[in-house]
Design an enzyme around this catalytic site. Structure first.
Site, PDB file in Angstrom:
ATOM      1  N   LYS A   1     -15.302 -16.172   5.804  1.00 22.44           N
ATOM      2  CA  LYS A   1     -16.748 -16.135   5.968  1.00 22.44           C
ATOM      3  C   LYS A   1     -17.504 -15.849   4.950  1.00 22.44           C
ATOM      4  O   LYS A   1     -17.523 -14.917   4.148  1.00 22.44           O
ATOM      5  CB  LYS A   1     -16.831 -15.135   7.131  1.00 22.44           C
ATOM      6  CG  LYS A   1     -16.352 -15.358   8.274  1.00 22.44           C
ATOM      7  CD  LYS A   1     -16.709 -14.184   9.577  1.00 22.44           C
ATOM      8  CE  LYS A   1     -16.091 -14.523  10.863  1.00 22.44           C
ATOM      9  NZ  LYS A   1     -16.418 -13.405  11.887  1.00 22.44           N
TER      10      LYS A   1
ATOM     11  N   GLY B   1      -6.943  -6.650  -0.039  1.00 22.10           N
ATOM     12  CA  GLY B   1      -6.698  -7.264   1.023  1.00 22.10           C
ATOM     13  C   GLY B   1      -5.900  -8.558   0.900  1.00 22.10           C
ATOM     14  O   GLY B   1      -4.838  -8.573   0.583  1.00 22.10           O
TER      15      GLY B   1
ATOM     16  N   GLY C   1     -12.446  -4.322   1.425  1.00 21.12           N
ATOM     17  CA  GLY C   1     -13.804  -3.950   1.781  1.00 21.12           C
ATOM     18  C   GLY C   1     -14.417  -2.931   0.489  1.00 21.12           C
ATOM     19  O   GLY C   1     -15.361  -3.037   0.476  1.00 21.12           O
TER      20      GLY C   1
ATOM     21  N   ARG D   1       0.894  -1.008  -0.116  1.00 22.57           N
ATOM     22  CA  ARG D   1       0.009  -0.042  -0.170  1.00 22.57           C
ATOM     23  C   ARG D   1       0.917   1.235  -0.031  1.00 22.57           C
ATOM     24  O   ARG D   1       0.353   2.232  -0.507  1.00 22.57           O
ATOM     25  CB  ARG D   1      -0.998   0.062   1.091  1.00 22.57           C
ATOM     26  CG  ARG D   1      -2.228  -1.023   0.938  1.00 22.57           C
ATOM     27  CD  ARG D   1      -2.891  -1.116   2.370  1.00 22.57           C
ATOM     28  NE  ARG D   1      -4.265  -1.593   2.014  1.00 22.57           N
ATOM     29  CZ  ARG D   1      -4.743  -2.263   2.900  1.00 22.57           C
ATOM     30  NH1 ARG D   1      -4.673  -2.077   4.166  1.00 22.57           N
ATOM     31  NH2 ARG D   1      -6.195  -2.946   2.415  1.00 22.57           N
TER      32      ARG D   1
END
Length: 408
Positions: free
Chosen positions: A212, A365, A389, A40
């Site tokens: 998830k 991510g 996200g 990043r």
């Protein structure tokens, strides 16, 4: 969406002008406080470099980790300032506070082409406050850091794509106070995601992993009607396997999502693709002994930690024909070498499709971290996003406050 960009700002002229840049410098640190993946930081350099070369007085704001609205030495941006100095090829000052006396004094002392990094913006509880007034108060202090001696306003450049889905002081509110522009990174990310949601070449394949189902449910729902196939791997695949009535042993399982997964499998049977084999072990550990079993033969006392070679082969065949590919989430616990083959195999399949002309996007991510950790060349993919996200929320069709405010 029509955004004024960094090029527009540079065309107006920034020499001697204060420019506040919201970057995404939220890099992972090891226990010793060393940066383990500078991706990043590297991605933030082009915008900062352009402003420096144009003679702006650059003030950078960013966050690191999740401090609880108070200074935390373990989450200081000191290692980031050092890494940024190295990549920019010049000294980057680090303020000892966010908008306090040290930040103000250093900002006033900047000369053309200087760069000042403010301390972790989340050390100030107003950054993430739900109270509009509190956030605006912090935003005003940030804006003051780049105002001219004659009171003329500075400019704001939004370049932290990983936070544009947050309505926070340094992302949203400051853009309501200053002339605002999309940085190189935000402009590029927005263009790529617009392409994924509109003019996609087919076949369009989506690869989703991670732990998830609940984190990816909305994007599955949104993309299942747009994509030709959605490959499911990672920890989330076990809830889908359980929805088929299969035993998943001690694997990660969201029991409250089983019915939802069953509905998705019924509704999108022609789109969703699940692993045919799984790499299992008796414990979640780097030194656990891997064993490959069929997806419907997971032992009761074992947990799945990766997709198996048969699944990689199946997914590779599917991806080889794709013209557009979006990937978000690893296929297994890639941090453990014994359970990294699934993620690496699928990533290599995406890179091979890209080499044949496919348009591929790695959705930030853990996926972006996996590309670097597994030693895969970044230029093997069309675009590697910095915002996991934010990318997902954009593809879900949600309004991202940090982008919406730039479009005003």
């Amino acid at each position: 969406m029509t955004l004024k960009t960094l090029d527009d700002l540079l065309a107006e002229g920034v020499s001697g002008r204060g420019v506040l840049v919201r970057s995404d410098l939220n890099v992972p640190l090891d226990d010793a406080g060393s940066i383990t993946d500078p991706g990043r930081i590297t991605a933030s350099v082009p915008t900062l470099q352009a402003l420096v070369e144009a003679g702006a007085k650059v003030v950078v704001t960013a966050h690191l980790g999740r401090p609880k609205g108070a200074p935390d030495p373990a989450l200081s941006l000191a290692p980031v300032a050092a890494a940024l100095s190295e990549q920019l090829g010049q000294h980057v000052q680090l303020a000892g506070d966010v908008v306090g006396s040290d930040a103000l004094a250093r900002a006033e002392g900047l000369t053309d082409g200087d760069v000042l990094l403010l301390e972790n913006i989340r050390f100030d509880p107003r950054e993430t406050s739900k109270d509009d007034g509190e956030r605006v108060a912090l935003a005003r202090q940030l804006a003051e850091l780049v105002s001219g001696a004659d009171g003329s306003p500075g400019a704001f450049v939004s370049d932290g794509f990983g936070v544009v889905h947050r309505k926070q002081a340094s992302v949203y509110d400051v853009a309501t106070l200053l002339p605002h522009y999309a940085g190189t990174l935000v402009a590029a990310e927005t263009q790529v995601l617009e392409q994924l949601t509109s003019s996609t070449d087919r076949p369009y394949a989506v690869v989703l992993g991670g732990s998830k189902v609940s984190d990816k449910l909305a994007v599955i729902e949104s993309l299942a009607t747009k994509a030709d196939s959605i490959v499911i791997g990672g920890g989330m695949c076990f809830t889908f396997l359980a929805a088929q009535g299969l035993s998943v042993g001690t694997s990660l399982l969201e029991t409250d999502m089983v019915d939802t997964c069953r509905r998705l499998l019924d509704t999108y049977a022609d789109v969703l693709r699940l692993p045919v084999d799984i790499v299992v072990a008796d414990k979640f550990s780097a030194d656990a002994t891997p064993e490959t079993v069929a997806a419907d033969q997971i032992p009761d006392d074992k947990m799945g930690l990766d997709i198996g070679p048969g699944s990689v082969q199946r997914f590779t065949a599917l991806l080889s024909n794709a013209q557009t590919i979006f990937w978000n989430g690893p296929m297994g616990v890639f941090e453990f070498p014994a359970f990294a083959a699934g993620t690496k195999g699928v990533a290599e399949a995406i890179a091979a499709a890209t080499a044949k002309g496919a348009f591929s996007v790695v959705g930030g991510g853990d996926s972006a971290a996996a590309v670097r950790a597994l030693g895969l060349p970044a230029d093997g993919f069309s675009h590697i996003s910095t915002g996991g996200g934010a990318s997902l929320e954009y593809l879900e069709g949600k309004t991202l406050p940090g982008l919406e405010v730039l479009d005003q």
